[in-house]
Design a protein around this motif. Sequence first.
Motif: not given
Lengths: 323, 323
Positions: A235-241, A248-249, A277-278
């Motif tokens: 979740e932390q990584i996803r927030a930053v990504v 689609h990068q 999350y695709n």
Amino acid sequence: MGIDGGGTNSRATLCDEMGHVYALAKAGPVNQNSVSIQKVEAEFQLLMQNLRQQAPEHFQQVSYVFAGVAGTGKEEARLRVHEILEDLRPLNASIEVKHDGYNALYAGTLGEPGVVQISGTGSLTFGMNSQGNTARAGGWGYLIGDEGSGYALGRDALSAMAKEQDGWGEPTSLSDYILNQFEVKNPHDIIPHIYNQSHPRQHIANLSRYVMDAAINHDTVAQNIIQKAAHDLSEQIRAVVTKLFDKHQKVPVVLTGGVFTRADLFTPYINQTFDQYNINIDLIEPKLTPLGGAVIAAFRASDMQVNSGFVNQFIQTTRDGLE
Amino acid sequence: MGIDGGGTNSRATLCDEMGHVYALAKAGPVNQNSVSIQKVEAEFQLLMQNLRQQAPEHFQQVSYVFAGVAGTGKEEARLRVHEILEDLRPLNASIEVKHDGYNALYAGTLGEPGVVQISGTGSLTFGMNSQGNTARAGGWGYLIGDEGSGYALGRDALSAMAKEQDGWGEPTSLSDYILNQFEVKNPHDIIPHIYNQSHPRQHIANLSRYVMDAAINHDTVAQNIIQKAAHDLSEQIRAVVTKLFDKHQKVPVVLTGGVFTRADLFTPYINQTFDQYNINIDLIEPKLTPLGGAVIAAFRASDMQVNSGFVNQFIQTTRDGLE
């Protein structure tokens, strides 16, 4: 010149774009949140003197100094380090000071955009995209956050032991691991061992290895603790990504810090979450030390390309040195 | 004579079985885990001198002293308090020393078997059945356990604020409550306020009232924190109930401590959980202060029944005193 300035110790090196290391120095902590600015200055002096003594000619030829320094999230703190380095630098060198997240990121991406997840005693996520925009998550410390850190794993292990003892937790081998560690027979006897420590945070984080050992040995409670940590990390990584990259990068995500010495326990969960999350990520282990990341940053800032053999050469020449 | 010996302060009273209070004294902490045994002795001396001065004749007539004292879970600690009281007691009085969980239990059950859930800064569950067998859960402190405590509520509020700020938590009004409390604008500015405290545990527990306020004002995140705490409380209570009582006995469960000043936020969840487990409990609020519970214990230990008007009389006469 690359500098990796930490809260426990600091390192600096002189190096060329082939990865040849001419000098390597080590000194104490330079994090302004934990030591005085006088101490910070003294440690940077030590680093510079040491490099100069080891390789006086190369020292004078340095064109760029990159210092990735812990505790410089704020502009004022960065400026203080910049001023200190102005007085110490090789004559013709430009200086760039950033926080130490850059070292960790570039140690994995070799200067390319991406995200780094640092999970040692504490946890922090940092990312940079191709426009140079940055974002972060975590870094709140053990009383507020530090989800997915060694501390969180150790704390959950203690909690699992307490719940088993009280009769509302599943049986777990974690209790035996912890009792052995503290050389006591009764879980309640752990209490003074934890609370009488001057640095309980570190002692609790040290228990994280038992969570990993127990998970490998099929302990369900330990596996659930790992899974929860992997969820929090995702979740932390996803927030930053999502703040920095287009949908689609493909985003390189560097996993670094003590928790990821057993990265294999976490990566399947993290990959699974991002598949759901695709979002296209590429989990990578760092190729270099953070000091190597700082050197990469120095070359990047001076618009120089590192040689294709840089990584191997740098690893080989620093291995025999102070690292 | 009843004594309620705590970690922050202590109280003692002389009282008859009608609830008439003849003397009421207050002193400092007597928990051996946090203060020296010399300090403990000095505070008990203060209590006794004070009672004796207020009512010298009644003092000499005391037949039973019950001291419920924090930090006396272990036999050695209880014996030390017993020795101190031997030298200070009224001449013909018997002495009984137990831990302070009995005060809290009897303050609600008036001497009958049952379970007490204490949730203040920390949390602890204690129970006693009709055979006098006891059991406990919790009491592990904030670094290991304290689930369902004010600390747990405050910690979860800080975590919710951090996750919202980082972009992986739901929006919550808790962030505004916390920013206002610390008079800062940016969530990251909370960090030094938390970590530079010499007693962060207490400061974090104080944030629990915002969780309750926000839950009442329909904040979903705060309501989820309350629900999780209620779940943890239920599990701790259940662990103690099932150790001590038969499946179909109706068990009085006393809820006491700062968290239960808003007991109405927790009781629906707790009742629902026990309905699911098909366990018959009766959640009650304490009728007396813990000092009143200690007096009940003294009468109980000397096989005396308290008068039906005891509770009202005791409350009325102590209200005008030191309480």
